[in-house]
Design an enzyme around this catalytic site. Sequence first.
Site, short mmCIF file in Angstrom:
data_model
loop_
_atom_site.label_atom_id
_atom_site.label_comp_id
_atom_site.label_asym_id
_atom_site.label_seq_id
_atom_site.Cartn_x
_atom_site.Cartn_y
_atom_site.Cartn_z
N LYS A 1 44.57 44.53 43.46
CA LYS A 1 43.69 44.08 42.39
C LYS A 1 43.58 45.20 41.34
O LYS A 1 44.53 45.43 40.61
CB LYS A 1 42.39 43.59 42.98
N HIS B 1 37.15 43.69 45.23
CA HIS B 1 36.87 43.56 43.80
C HIS B 1 35.97 44.67 43.25
O HIS B 1 35.60 44.64 42.09
CB HIS B 1 36.24 42.20 43.49
N SER C 1 34.17 37.42 45.38
CA SER C 1 35.39 37.15 44.63
C SER C 1 35.27 35.96 43.68
O SER C 1 35.93 35.93 42.65
CB SER C 1 36.56 36.95 45.58
#
Length: 391
Positions: A236, A205, A177
């Site tokens: 995200k 991610h 991250s």
Amino acid sequence: MGFDLRARLAERRAQHRYRTPPLMHSSCGRTAVVDGREFLNFCSNDYLGLAGDPRIVAAFRDAADQWGVGSGASHLVCGHQSPHQALEEALAEHCGRKRALLFSNGYMANLGAVTALVGRGDAVFQDRLNHASLLDAGQLSGARSRRFAHNQPDALASLLARSDAARKLVITDGVFSMDGDEAPLPAYLDACEAHDAWLMVDDAHGLGVLDGAGRGSLWHQGVQDRVPVYMGTLGKALGTAGAFVAGSDELIETLIQFARTYVYTTAMPAAVAAATLASLDIVRRESWRREKLTALVQRFRRGAAELGYALMDSKTPIQPLLVGEDADALALSRRLRDNGLLISAIRPPTVPEGQARLRITFSAAHEEADVDRLLMSLEAACTQHAYTPAR
Ligand SMILES: *Cc1c(COP(=O)(O)O)cnc(C)c1O
């Protein structure tokens, strides 16, 4: 001594580590309004630019009309509604797993999965740079926690070889991250398979971003059939909220029985699940978002290289500029802000000591001109601050 909070806060301030949330007056998008001023936003995790997508908002609104706001109870009591079920099935299919299980957020998914799988007498092996929720999960589980050097399969293999724990769980971020680099999954799997360990990948991610169809790190690295425990988040790239764990039928049944952050918490609102279903469909179909993102990242890396900045080894939308000292990172972030750019200075304990950085993130909502403006502003900020990033 007691609770001398004032002294503790003063110490934090003196270390340049005091944090306050910037107050946003706009939805998450290419730009953001903070304190009445508009900024170009280079610090969100909304990689595909979907957080404010009108189609997802409409799905959310329609589902709220039908299902209301609150789910009313935990999944196991009476909070598990049709949109939750449909989303679990769609996520399982998207990731190529037998089943998936929803959690309220990624932090809870990690705590729940790890504590359900291991306990006293077992061992957990984690990359040093794993997300805080994974490190906390390992502690909470009561298993013996071991950390290995970042992205070093040999270090992992030698720890595994020396372990006589009953169950061995290896955990890594798929994409890190704060660094943006990717874990070497095939080498980890070789080590795990040789030492009878399980691998868990936190793909917060990677999901939506990596692989042509946005199926994430496992597909991107060709190991989709070898990883027993896959975790992804929805806040995200998918632009909504929540998280899930995917794997075999037995894994999901085990989590339903033993994951305390699944059992003892209210189910996410059904409207969030419905919005995520709409988002997942867009993520799969609109591959132009990933292509645009890749082009923007390449443009930035080319430009930064021309300026002589040493970037980290990242091909993902996370493109940190390593600064070093906390105060320097803060000063650069402030200068960029003066220039109308929102980029956060990430400091310890989020990153190791002496590795404060500007965490620059890109989104498919950005345009080429935004990248050029970023590069010019970075150069200006570094000049004004008489600062030379590592060359
Ligand atoms: C953001 C993040 C989480 C936490 O997910 P939330 O849904 O925001 O709680 C977990 N792991 C990693 C690697 C993350 O980046």
